[in-house]
Design a protein around this motif. Structure first.
Motif, PDB file in Angstrom:
ATOM      1  N   PHE A 102       1.238  -7.967  -1.550  1.00 11.41           N
ATOM      2  CA  PHE A 102       1.742  -6.640  -1.203  1.00 11.41           C
ATOM      3  C   PHE A 102       1.179  -6.258   0.170  1.00 11.41           C
ATOM      4  CE2 PHE A 102      -2.227  -6.237  -3.450  1.00 11.41           C
ATOM      5  CZ  PHE A 102      -2.940  -5.312  -2.705  1.00 11.41           C
ATOM      6  N   TYR A 103       1.794  -5.266   0.773  1.00  9.55           N
ATOM      7  CA  TYR A 103       1.322  -4.767   2.071  1.00  9.55           C
ATOM      8  C   TYR A 103       0.584  -3.439   1.873  1.00  9.55           C
ATOM      9  CZ  TYR A 103       4.197  -8.196   4.542  1.00  9.55           C
ATOM     10  OH  TYR A 103       4.740  -9.363   5.032  1.00  9.55           O
ATOM     11  N   THR A 104      -0.507  -3.270   2.625  1.00  4.12           N
ATOM     12  CA  THR A 104      -1.294  -2.042   2.570  1.00  4.12           C
ATOM     13  C   THR A 104      -1.802  -1.702   3.963  1.00  4.12           C
ATOM     14  OG1 THR A 104      -3.308  -1.006   1.677  1.00  4.12           O
ATOM     15  CG2 THR A 104      -3.343  -3.386   1.939  1.00  4.12           C
ATOM     16  N   PRO A 105      -1.950  -0.412   4.285  1.00  2.60           N
ATOM     17  CA  PRO A 105      -2.502  -0.048   5.592  1.00  2.60           C
ATOM     18  C   PRO A 105      -4.011  -0.219   5.664  1.00  2.60           C
ATOM     19  CG  PRO A 105      -2.002   1.925   4.346  1.00  2.60           C
ATOM     20  CD  PRO A 105      -1.469   0.773   3.541  1.00  2.60           C
ATOM     21  N   ALA A 106      -4.678  -0.320   4.507  1.00  2.00           N
ATOM     22  CA  ALA A 106      -6.138  -0.438   4.492  1.00  2.00           C
ATOM     23  C   ALA A 106      -6.576  -1.740   5.154  1.00  2.00           C
ATOM     24  CB  ALA A 106      -6.660  -0.373   3.063  1.00  2.00           C
ATOM     25  N   GLY A 107      -7.402  -1.628   6.174  1.00  2.00           N
ATOM     26  CA  GLY A 107      -7.931  -2.821   6.843  1.00  2.00           C
ATOM     27  C   GLY A 107      -7.258  -3.167   8.142  1.00  2.00           C
ATOM     28  N   THR A 158      -9.121  -3.880  11.711  1.00  2.00           N
ATOM     29  CA  THR A 158     -10.510  -4.211  11.398  1.00  2.00           C
ATOM     30  C   THR A 158     -10.611  -5.706  11.116  1.00  2.00           C
ATOM     31  OG1 THR A 158     -10.456  -4.028   8.975  1.00  2.00           O
ATOM     32  CG2 THR A 158     -10.605  -1.968  10.237  1.00  2.00           C
ATOM     33  N   PRO A 159     -11.832  -6.239  10.986  1.00  2.00           N
ATOM     34  CA  PRO A 159     -11.983  -7.657  10.641  1.00  2.00           C
ATOM     35  C   PRO A 159     -11.362  -8.041   9.303  1.00  2.00           C
ATOM     36  CG  PRO A 159     -14.018  -6.831  11.575  1.00  2.00           C
ATOM     37  CD  PRO A 159     -13.126  -5.635  11.376  1.00  2.00           C
ATOM     38  N   VAL A 160     -11.086  -7.053   8.436  1.00  2.00           N
ATOM     39  CA  VAL A 160     -10.390  -7.359   7.181  1.00  2.00           C
ATOM     40  C   VAL A 160      -9.059  -8.027   7.478  1.00  2.00           C
ATOM     41  CG1 VAL A 160      -9.248  -6.339   5.172  1.00  2.00           C
ATOM     42  CG2 VAL A 160     -11.511  -5.539   5.844  1.00  2.00           C
ATOM     43  N   ILE A 166       0.304  -9.296   9.563  1.00  2.00           N
ATOM     44  CA  ILE A 166       0.541  -7.878   9.800  1.00  2.00           C
ATOM     45  C   ILE A 166       2.038  -7.655   9.974  1.00  2.00           C
ATOM     46  CG2 ILE A 166       0.097  -5.898  11.315  1.00  2.00           C
ATOM     47  CD1 ILE A 166      -2.379  -6.787   9.892  1.00  2.00           C
ATOM     48  N   ARG A 167       2.547  -6.594   9.354  1.00  2.00           N
ATOM     49  CA  ARG A 167       3.959  -6.284   9.477  1.00  2.00           C
ATOM     50  C   ARG A 167       4.141  -4.769   9.578  1.00  2.00           C
ATOM     51  NH1 ARG A 167       8.774  -8.369   5.364  1.00  2.00           N
ATOM     52  NH2 ARG A 167      10.481  -7.272   6.386  1.00  2.00           N
ATOM     53  N   ALA A 168       5.109  -4.341  10.336  1.00  2.00           N
ATOM     54  CA  ALA A 168       5.369  -2.917  10.529  1.00  2.00           C
ATOM     55  C   ALA A 168       6.458  -2.435   9.578  1.00  2.00           C
ATOM     56  CB  ALA A 168       5.773  -2.642  11.968  1.00  2.00           C
ATOM     57  N   PHE A 169       6.211  -1.276   8.965  1.00  2.00           N
ATOM     58  CA  PHE A 169       7.190  -0.592   8.132  1.00  2.00           C
ATOM     59  C   PHE A 169       7.211   0.875   8.566  1.00  2.00           C
ATOM     60  CE2 PHE A 169       5.716  -4.124   5.544  1.00  2.00           C
ATOM     61  CZ  PHE A 169       6.887  -4.630   4.986  1.00  2.00           C
ATOM     62  N   GLY A 170       8.374   1.372   8.947  1.00  2.00           N
ATOM     63  CA  GLY A 170       8.481   2.763   9.341  1.00  2.00           C
ATOM     64  C   GLY A 170       7.586   3.136  10.503  1.00  2.00           C
ATOM     65  N   LEU A 184      -0.976  -7.875   4.838  1.00  2.00           N
ATOM     66  CA  LEU A 184      -0.566  -8.539   3.603  1.00  2.00           C
ATOM     67  C   LEU A 184      -1.807  -8.961   2.802  1.00  2.00           C
ATOM     68  CD1 LEU A 184       1.881  -9.709   1.986  1.00  2.00           C
ATOM     69  CD2 LEU A 184       1.426 -11.878   3.162  1.00  2.00           C
ATOM     70  N   GLU A 185      -1.853  -8.537   1.560  1.00  2.00           N
ATOM     71  CA  GLU A 185      -2.943  -8.905   0.652  1.00  2.00           C
ATOM     72  C   GLU A 185      -2.359  -9.603  -0.571  1.00  2.00           C
ATOM     73  OE1 GLU A 185      -6.100  -8.700   1.068  1.00  2.00           O
ATOM     74  OE2 GLU A 185      -6.484  -7.134   2.564  1.00  2.00           O
ATOM     75  N   GLU A 186      -3.048 -10.633  -1.051  1.00  2.00           N
ATOM     76  CA  GLU A 186      -2.569 -11.403  -2.195  1.00  2.00           C
ATOM     77  C   GLU A 186      -3.084 -10.833  -3.514  1.00  2.00           C
ATOM     78  OE1 GLU A 186      -3.387 -15.534  -1.797  1.00  2.00           O
ATOM     79  OE2 GLU A 186      -2.357 -15.724   0.140  1.00  2.00           O
ATOM     80  N   GLY A 187      -2.251 -10.885  -4.545  1.00  2.00           N
ATOM     81  CA  GLY A 187      -2.677 -10.513  -5.887  1.00  2.00           C
ATOM     82  C   GLY A 187      -3.717 -11.484  -6.413  1.00  2.00           C
ATOM     83  N   ILE A 188      -4.520 -11.024  -7.357  1.00  2.00           N
ATOM     84  CA  ILE A 188      -5.592 -11.839  -7.936  1.00  2.00           C
ATOM     85  C   ILE A 188      -5.310 -12.101  -9.410  1.00  2.00           C
ATOM     86  CG2 ILE A 188      -8.027 -11.877  -8.609  1.00  2.00           C
ATOM     87  CD1 ILE A 188      -8.666 -10.265  -6.120  1.00  2.00           C
TER      88      ILE A 188
END
Length: 260
Positions: free
Chosen positions: A117-122, A125-127, A151-155, A161-165
């Protein structure tokens, strides 16, 4: 299906060396300490752990860490364990630090069958940019660093992009359960436990009270039994053992120190 196990030892008997393991709890609240202790006695080595934190020295996952049973940790907060810091800086432990909300969502996503999923967190940053030391060498240099993430732009806003665990096993603690594995958590002990339970291919729950099917109302259930494969009923002594991570005291009106 009756999912009750005779003992914690029976429940963790097939956790093998090198297994990935999601573990519930926040600090020492809601930690499946009895299952962790049984796993320590079982002897599995080189475990790859996903948990918000790695316990404290001698408590929670700290029991496995002190015994050198953990090879890798994915977590968000590790500041209460001196042995954890020593092992990480000495190159004895691989550590992936994840923003806390991202970790929660990665577990939920994995348990829901969502690969990423995509998230703005990180972002910024080095994340996202990579380079965070995952493992050190004995001389202090970086042996393994975190990768650059997509990294991808939306709106007009950037997202990483972070992977599920998902993990081979999950260990959680609940207040109540029925024999079908439906779980009820108590207040703040709910924390990461439902998400961790979702992420395990085989989820084992230690519970303070076990009731017969039909005793839990549908609105009471915090996690349905479809996510739980094994349930272990704690003894009264085990259920009462709830260590405090950081005890503070304050002066009472009489001048004596009291817990706060």
């Amino acid at each position: 299906m009756d999912k009750a196990c005779a003992s914690a030892a029976e429940a963790v008997a097939d956790i093998a060396d090198g297994a990935s393991l999601a573990v519930g709890g926040f600090g020492l609240c809601g930690v499946p300490s009895t299952l962790i202790s049984a796993l320590h006695d079982q002897g599995a080595q080189a475990l790859r752990v996903v948990s918000n934190n790695c316990g404290t020295d001698g408590n929670g996952l700290g029991v496995l860490l002190d015994a050198n049973r953990i090879a890798r940790v994915t977590g968000s907060y590790v500041g209460e364990n001196k042995e954890f810091a020593r092992r990480y800086l000495a190159g004895e432990l691989e550590v992936e630090l994840v923003p806390q909300g991202t970790l929660a969502e990665r577990l939920r996503a994995g348990g829901s069958g969502i690969p990423a999923f995509y998230t703005p967190a990180g972002v910024g940053t080095p994340v996202a940019d990579g380079g965070i030391p995952w493992r050190h060498r004995a001389d202090g240099s970086v042996a393994v660093a975190s990768p650059v993430k997509e990294i991808r732009a939306f709106g007009g806003r950037q997202y990483v992009l972070e992977e599920g665990i998902t993990c081979d096993f999950a260990l959680v603690r609940a207040a109540r359960a029925d024999r079908y594995g439906n779980l009820v958590f108590h207040k703040s002990a709910r924390n990461f436990n439902p998400l961790v339970a979702m992420a395990g291919r085989i989820t084992i729950a230690e519970v303070e009270e076990l009731v017969e099917p039909g005793r839990l109302g549908p609105d009471e259930v915090h996690l349905p039994g479809v996510f739980v494969q094994r349930v272990v009923l704690l003894t009264a002594e085990q259920a009462a053992a709830k260590p405090i991570e950081r005890r503070t005291v304050a002066a009472s009106r009489t001048g004596k120190a009291v817990d706060s």
